[in-house]
Design a protein around this motif. Structure first.
Motif, PDB file in Angstrom:
ATOM      1  N   GLU A 434      13.289  24.476  18.428  1.00 54.21           N
ATOM      2  CA  GLU A 434      14.668  24.886  18.735  1.00 54.21           C
ATOM      3  C   GLU A 434      15.524  23.914  19.250  1.00 54.21           C
ATOM      4  O   GLU A 434      16.794  23.641  19.037  1.00 54.21           O
ATOM      5  CB  GLU A 434      14.715  26.627  19.417  1.00 54.21           C
ATOM      6  CG  GLU A 434      16.211  27.061  19.700  1.00 54.21           C
ATOM      7  CD  GLU A 434      16.784  27.458  18.453  1.00 54.21           C
ATOM      8  OE1 GLU A 434      18.091  26.920  18.640  1.00 54.21           O
ATOM      9  OE2 GLU A 434      16.335  27.564  17.311  1.00 54.21           O
ATOM     10  N   GLN A 435      14.766  23.313  20.445  1.00 51.93           N
ATOM     11  CA  GLN A 435      15.561  22.175  21.104  1.00 51.93           C
ATOM     12  C   GLN A 435      15.995  21.062  20.208  1.00 51.93           C
ATOM     13  O   GLN A 435      17.006  20.493  20.520  1.00 51.93           O
ATOM     14  CB  GLN A 435      14.447  21.642  22.159  1.00 51.93           C
ATOM     15  CG  GLN A 435      14.080  22.659  23.375  1.00 51.93           C
ATOM     16  CD  GLN A 435      13.064  23.920  22.942  1.00 51.93           C
ATOM     17  OE1 GLN A 435      12.595  23.642  21.826  1.00 51.93           O
ATOM     18  NE2 GLN A 435      13.528  24.804  23.405  1.00 51.93           N
ATOM     19  N   SER A 436      15.309  20.641  19.212  1.00 52.01           N
ATOM     20  CA  SER A 436      15.856  19.522  18.620  1.00 52.01           C
ATOM     21  C   SER A 436      17.012  20.168  17.501  1.00 52.01           C
ATOM     22  O   SER A 436      17.941  19.347  17.400  1.00 52.01           O
ATOM     23  CB  SER A 436      14.507  19.241  17.256  1.00 52.01           C
ATOM     24  OG  SER A 436      13.527  18.783  18.235  1.00 52.01           O
ATOM     25  N   LEU A 437      16.898  21.472  17.342  1.00 51.27           N
ATOM     26  CA  LEU A 437      18.107  22.006  16.375  1.00 51.27           C
ATOM     27  C   LEU A 437      19.324  21.944  17.580  1.00 51.27           C
ATOM     28  O   LEU A 437      20.503  21.456  17.111  1.00 51.27           O
ATOM     29  CB  LEU A 437      17.826  23.360  15.923  1.00 51.27           C
ATOM     30  CG  LEU A 437      16.858  23.423  14.711  1.00 51.27           C
ATOM     31  CD1 LEU A 437      16.740  24.992  14.416  1.00 51.27           C
ATOM     32  CD2 LEU A 437      17.393  22.853  13.745  1.00 51.27           C
ATOM     33  N   GLN A 469      15.836  25.293   6.852  1.00 52.40           N
ATOM     34  CA  GLN A 469      17.205  26.151   6.605  1.00 52.40           C
ATOM     35  C   GLN A 469      18.345  25.913   7.793  1.00 52.40           C
ATOM     36  O   GLN A 469      19.377  25.722   7.152  1.00 52.40           O
ATOM     37  CB  GLN A 469      16.906  27.510   6.347  1.00 52.40           C
ATOM     38  CG  GLN A 469      15.852  27.534   4.919  1.00 52.40           C
ATOM     39  CD  GLN A 469      15.385  29.081   4.546  1.00 52.40           C
ATOM     40  OE1 GLN A 469      15.093  30.022   5.626  1.00 52.40           O
ATOM     41  NE2 GLN A 469      14.863  29.211   3.668  1.00 52.40           N
ATOM     42  N   GLN A 470      17.816  25.849   8.851  1.00 55.77           N
ATOM     43  CA  GLN A 470      18.807  25.995  10.045  1.00 55.77           C
ATOM     44  C   GLN A 470      19.312  24.430   9.737  1.00 55.77           C
ATOM     45  O   GLN A 470      20.594  24.357  10.130  1.00 55.77           O
ATOM     46  CB  GLN A 470      18.259  26.264  11.130  1.00 55.77           C
ATOM     47  CG  GLN A 470      17.893  27.744  11.468  1.00 55.77           C
ATOM     48  CD  GLN A 470      17.590  27.984  12.527  1.00 55.77           C
ATOM     49  OE1 GLN A 470      18.119  27.725  13.640  1.00 55.77           O
ATOM     50  NE2 GLN A 470      16.365  28.554  12.967  1.00 55.77           N
ATOM     51  N   LEU A 471      18.467  23.735   9.760  1.00 54.50           N
ATOM     52  CA  LEU A 471      19.022  22.025   9.836  1.00 54.50           C
ATOM     53  C   LEU A 471      19.999  22.021   8.577  1.00 54.50           C
ATOM     54  O   LEU A 471      21.026  21.562   8.713  1.00 54.50           O
ATOM     55  CB  LEU A 471      17.644  21.526   9.500  1.00 54.50           C
ATOM     56  CG  LEU A 471      17.604  19.892   9.666  1.00 54.50           C
ATOM     57  CD1 LEU A 471      18.130  19.754  11.292  1.00 54.50           C
ATOM     58  CD2 LEU A 471      16.273  19.165   9.692  1.00 54.50           C
ATOM     59  N   ARG A 472      19.902  22.690   7.483  1.00 53.90           N
ATOM     60  CA  ARG A 472      20.629  22.499   6.384  1.00 53.90           C
ATOM     61  C   ARG A 472      22.171  23.009   6.850  1.00 53.90           C
ATOM     62  O   ARG A 472      22.991  22.557   6.407  1.00 53.90           O
ATOM     63  CB  ARG A 472      20.254  23.391   5.203  1.00 53.90           C
ATOM     64  CG  ARG A 472      21.163  23.327   3.914  1.00 53.90           C
ATOM     65  CD  ARG A 472      21.349  22.043   3.413  1.00 53.90           C
ATOM     66  NE  ARG A 472      22.406  21.118   3.894  1.00 53.90           N
ATOM     67  CZ  ARG A 472      22.579  20.085   3.603  1.00 53.90           C
ATOM     68  NH1 ARG A 472      22.371  19.572   2.477  1.00 53.90           N
ATOM     69  NH2 ARG A 472      23.617  19.516   4.321  1.00 53.90           N
ATOM     70  N   GLU A 738      18.562  21.570  35.130  1.00 52.71           N
ATOM     71  CA  GLU A 738      19.850  21.669  34.542  1.00 52.71           C
ATOM     72  C   GLU A 738      19.930  20.494  33.357  1.00 52.71           C
ATOM     73  O   GLU A 738      18.917  19.772  33.239  1.00 52.71           O
ATOM     74  CB  GLU A 738      20.963  21.232  35.461  1.00 52.71           C
ATOM     75  CG  GLU A 738      21.134  22.225  36.513  1.00 52.71           C
ATOM     76  CD  GLU A 738      22.249  21.685  37.316  1.00 52.71           C
ATOM     77  OE1 GLU A 738      22.728  20.473  37.395  1.00 52.71           O
ATOM     78  OE2 GLU A 738      22.559  22.442  38.370  1.00 52.71           O
ATOM     79  N   GLY A 739      20.533  20.952  32.366  1.00 55.24           N
ATOM     80  CA  GLY A 739      20.727  20.186  30.991  1.00 55.24           C
ATOM     81  C   GLY A 739      19.749  20.768  30.141  1.00 55.24           C
ATOM     82  O   GLY A 739      19.266  21.969  29.947  1.00 55.24           O
ATOM     83  N   LEU A 740      19.524  20.077  29.042  1.00 60.45           N
ATOM     84  CA  LEU A 740      18.660  20.291  28.028  1.00 60.45           C
ATOM     85  C   LEU A 740      17.211  20.515  28.206  1.00 60.45           C
ATOM     86  O   LEU A 740      16.703  19.672  28.750  1.00 60.45           O
ATOM     87  CB  LEU A 740      18.961  19.064  26.858  1.00 60.45           C
ATOM     88  CG  LEU A 740      18.579  19.479  25.388  1.00 60.45           C
ATOM     89  CD1 LEU A 740      19.456  20.472  24.842  1.00 60.45           C
ATOM     90  CD2 LEU A 740      18.498  18.217  24.604  1.00 60.45           C
ATOM     91  N   PHE A 741      16.852  21.596  27.823  1.00 57.90           N
ATOM     92  CA  PHE A 741      15.337  21.960  27.921  1.00 57.90           C
ATOM     93  C   PHE A 741      14.528  21.086  27.079  1.00 57.90           C
ATOM     94  O   PHE A 741      14.641  21.329  25.956  1.00 57.90           O
ATOM     95  CB  PHE A 741      15.097  23.322  27.991  1.00 57.90           C
ATOM     96  CG  PHE A 741      13.643  23.657  28.436  1.00 57.90           C
ATOM     97  CD1 PHE A 741      13.228  23.834  29.701  1.00 57.90           C
ATOM     98  CD2 PHE A 741      12.771  24.185  27.320  1.00 57.90           C
ATOM     99  CE1 PHE A 741      11.898  24.134  29.995  1.00 57.90           C
ATOM    100  CE2 PHE A 741      11.573  24.419  27.841  1.00 57.90           C
ATOM    101  CZ  PHE A 741      11.148  24.640  29.116  1.00 57.90           C
ATOM    102  N   HIS A 742      13.707  20.286  27.592  1.00 61.28           N
ATOM    103  CA  HIS A 742      12.744  19.580  26.737  1.00 61.28           C
ATOM    104  C   HIS A 742      11.276  20.158  26.827  1.00 61.28           C
ATOM    105  O   HIS A 742      10.388  20.109  27.604  1.00 61.28           O
ATOM    106  CB  HIS A 742      12.501  17.930  27.030  1.00 61.28           C
ATOM    107  CG  HIS A 742      11.947  17.079  26.054  1.00 61.28           C
ATOM    108  ND1 HIS A 742      10.775  17.161  26.000  1.00 61.28           N
ATOM    109  CD2 HIS A 742      12.618  16.642  25.161  1.00 61.28           C
ATOM    110  CE1 HIS A 742      10.345  16.255  24.863  1.00 61.28           C
ATOM    111  NE2 HIS A 742      11.274  16.093  24.553  1.00 61.28           N
TER     112      HIS A 742
END
Ligand SMILES: Cc1ncc(COP(=O)(O)O)c(C=O)c1O
Length: 778
Positions: A434-437, A469-472, A738-742
């Protein structure tokens, strides 16, 4: 022991811990790094992994190690710790930063015959100044909490807390003085949100002239080199196998050695390890037919490598060889003139894949390069996202790994020879998360394309349908191209490839391998609006039409080679006539093979698993079990260095049964030779790895119980008196990130905490403390 000796011991132990943790990150599939005398190569490291370790050691300790040292003297954790200890200045007692690695676990079981692309590597552990400040404050709070607890706690345990506080003070952990080394993984993880480009820590000491720490490799005999880290029984087993194997395949060995001085062949060095060095040579083939091949020593094999996935119908199917013979007898050379078949080949590919237009290259690598160029030309953007563990060929900008820099998963070259500038527009993300999306969503407006190997050949059991599918959807909305690299999945899993399986239509797809019918090929197929950049698009004679689309540079002497076009046409016609039953049947038989063997592995408590997608499969290990492949080869099952295996339509049920039997016999022999653990005797249990990427669950081995110390006894008594006693000393601290969770970074940090702190893994049973081994945190 004088204080200096004691300090040195502590420092060495701490170095050993750090190195163990580095190894665990570098080789996640390795079950145990407890034996610090086992050579890295035998643990499963290859040259790429060694380069990662070299870099981490350099970043962490400021020591410059030449890669050859890993082969010659610094071959084990023990030797490396000694070396670092001797070369670090006396006052530097701990690594200032620890930089966990995450190198593709596939590297353990399979050193790629191809270089490894998109290695995962998250720099997560670099401290930042304001974090130190926060932790300083946090540590004051911690101290306050402990103090409050001290007042509230019962007399019986107050002593324990006093000791804790004393320890905190002595260690410099109290009020505002937390050092990097002590801040626990939680603190070290925080920068993963926004990792700094440079570690904000005190400059690392750089050793001027490293001292040699250990006896160099060349002082040992080959037998001694092989024997390191092995039991006597293992040694005997290994030596006997080497003798049998090298006798059986002696001509291959001789031919490889004879040509080595003139032939620079990466394949002949893949998976170099001192234990198996004597058996490391490509088997030289003499002839092949159907599911079988014969080597120059006339050994017969059932081939499960199938030309790296090229030979879907086995070796030399007659409908392909007939077409090839006809083409050869026509003596048509590469264009000019043009091959008669090229138009029909393109039509069939378009029909089977559902793409509008098609163009040809000589290899998959070239097809990927062309696809990326088309995407960049169409969007006017340069950034491309690819994913960890994917392989997209050996072009400069796909031979990368991720390094988080200032919150961006920047691609950096995996090996020498590629300038960072060549990969500066690539971003490498974790696959399927999900993080990559989220990252892609946030940066979609900058992206020319997202390229996926939809089911990565190194991880075939990971089939992220919803992710794709979400990537699409995200890419469509952002005007970003979605590229499917279907080099292996194309036509194999379904005539429409992985796109058909997952119900996702890519803008461009790349193909190769089996579609050439055994001859070199690469294919780019896609929507006309993108493919038109190859030739300017559609136009016809007799009117005012002209190639209107602005073009990219594209070409190649051997593209559309007439021999390839003839074998490709034969292949496509056959596929059209027999699909999808052909693929369904192959997939079903592969599933049967995998299930049969997995049942066996489970029953026998062997830490091996077959992972598969369609008719591609792999052996997934939780430790270095390279010897399995040599046993299989000895029994006449042909395996290949890259460790991807394929079922073909030429494999009969008897062939499959033979492979199953050979695997079982190999396992039994390896168990006999102590290369596999004995079957459980009650307490010990082996768990299969959940998938090939993850570390296997550790063996729950009985660790000899230790008496409790005084503090533990007091807490234990308190817990017996009241159930609240066992949680009397729980403290909670909240750190806001804070920020994007990796996710990967967080997982690594939590894993480190669990690995590092035995206290978190200690249970009290029958008045003894039992320290459990670390486990993989899911
Ligand atoms: C998914 C994928 N892409 C690209 C390539 C590169 O193809 P080639 O080896 O023909 O250059 C491969 C090769 O194995 C592959 O598996």
């Amino acid at each position: 022991m004088n204080p200096t000796e004691s300090n040195n011991t502590t420092r060495r132990e701490s170095l050993l811990d750090s190195l163990r943790s580095i190894m665990r990150e570098a080789l996640p599939a390795v079950q145990s790094d407890d034996d610090i005398h086992v050579p890295f190569l035998e643990m499963g490291a290859n040259s790429l992994v060694l380069m990662e370790i070299q870099r981490t050691v350099e970043n962490t300790f400021g020591l410059n190690i030449v890669i050859n040292q890993f082969f010659e003297e610094l071959t084990t954790i023990d030797a490396l710790a000694t070396y670092i200890d001797q070369n670090l200045p006396a006052e530097v007692s701990e690594p200032e930063v620890s930089e966990p690695l995450s190198v593709n676990s596939e590297l353990v079981s399979a050193e790629a015959g191809e270089p490894v692309a998109a290695l995962s590597h998250q720099v997560v552990a670099k401290a930042v100044p304001n974090l130190e400040l926060n932790l300083g404050e946090a540590s004051s709070e911690l101290e306050q909490i402990f103090t409050q607890q001290l007042q509230a706690a019962s007399q019986a345990v107050s002593q324990v807390v006093s000791q804790q506080l004393a320890f905190l003070r002595e260690s410099g952990l109290s009020s505002g003085t937390l050092s990097d080394a002590d801040t626990t993984s939680a603190a070290k993880t925080t920068p993963a949100v926004s990792p700094p480009s440079k570690p904000a820590v005190a400059p690392k000491p750089v050793a001027k002239k490293p001292k040699s720490a250990v006896s160099p490799q060349h002082l040992l005999s080959p037998l001694e080199i092989r024997a390191r880290g092995l039991t006597e029984k293992q040694q005997r087993h290994l030596e006997a196998l080497i003798a049998r194997y090298t006798e059986r395949t002696k001509t291959s060995k001789k031919m490889t050695q004879d040509s080595r001085s003139v032939l620079a062949d990466s394949r002949a060095t893949v998976g170099f390890r001192f234990t198996t060095k004597e058996m490391l040579y490509p088997i030289v083939g003499k002839r092949a037919m159907g599911a079988r091949l014969w080597d120059v020593d006339d050994n017969e094999y059932i081939d499960i490598s199938m030309g790296q996935g090229v030979n879907l119908f086995g070796h030399n199917p007659s409908f392909v060889t007939n077409a090839l013979e006809t083409a050869i007898s026509a003596r048509i050379q590469p264009e000019p003139p043009r091959s008669q078949q090229v138009g029909e080949v393109a039509e069939l590919i378009a029909e089977l894949t559902g793409m509008d237009r098609v163009t040809f290259t000589n290899s998959g690598t070239e097809a990927v390069m062309a696809a990326l160029r088309l995407a960049r030309a169409a969007t006017g953007r340069y950034k491309i996202v690819i994913f960890e563990n994917a392989y997209h060929g050996h072009a400069d900008y796909t031979m990368v790994r991720a390094e988080w820099q200032e919150g961006i998963p920047q691609a950096v070259p995996i090996a020498r020879g590629t300038p960072p500038s060549a990969v500066s527009d690539m971003w490498v993300l974790e696959y399927g998360t999900e993080q990559s999306l989220e990252f892609i969503r946030a940066h979609a407006h900058e992206l020319a394309a997202v390229m996926v190997e939809p089911v990565q050949s190194r991880r075939p059991d990971f089939q992220p349908k919803e992710f794709l599918q979400q990537l699409r959807q995200i890419t469509r909305e952002a005007g970003t191209l979605l590229i499917f690299d279907e080099m292996i999945t194309g036509f194999r899993v379904h005539p429409g490839g992985a796109q058909a399986v997952f119900g996702v239509k890519a803008d461009i797809a790349t193909y190769g391998k089996l579609i050439g019918g055994g001859l070199p090929i690469g294919v780019v197929a896609g929507k006309a609006e993108y493919m038109d950049s190859i030739d300017g698009g559609m136009w016809q004679y007799g009117d005012a039409s002209y190639p209107q689309t602005e073009r990219v540079a594209f070409g190649g002497t051997f593209c559309q080679h007439p021999l390839t076009m003839s074998t490709s046409l034969a292949t496509l016609k056959y596929l059209k006539a027999h699909s999808p039953a052909l693929q369904e049947n192959l997939n079903r038989r592969t599933t049967q093979l995998a299930k049969t063997l997995n049942r066996y592995f489970e029953q026998e408590e062997v830490p091996i698993q077959i992972v598969y997608f369609g008719s591609q499969f792999r052996f997934a290990f939780s430790s270095n079990l390279e010897l399995l492949f040599y046993h299989l080869m000895e029994k006449g099952v042909f395996i290949w260095e890259w460790r991807n295996y394929f079922m073909s339509t030429a494999h009969t049920d008897e062939d499959i049964d033979y492979v199953i039997k050979a695997v079982k016999e190999s396992v039994e022999e390896m168990r006999e030779g102590e290369f596999l653990p004995p079957k459980s005797s009650g307490v010990e249990t082996f768990k299969l790895p959940k998938d090939s990427k993850k570390k296997a669950e550790e063996i729950i081995a009985p660790i000899s119980p230790q008496p409790m110390n005084e503090a533990q006894k007091q807490l234990w008594v308190l817990a017996q008196i009241t159930s609240a006693g066992s949680i009397a000393y729980h403290t909670s601290v909240t750190l806001q990130l804070e920020g994007l969770f990796h996710l990967t970074a967080m997982r690594q940090a939590v894993q480190q905490v669990v690995d590092r702190h035995e206290a978190l893994r200690t249970i009290i049973k029958e008045d003894f403390q039992h320290i459990l081994p670390s486990r993989v945190i899911e």
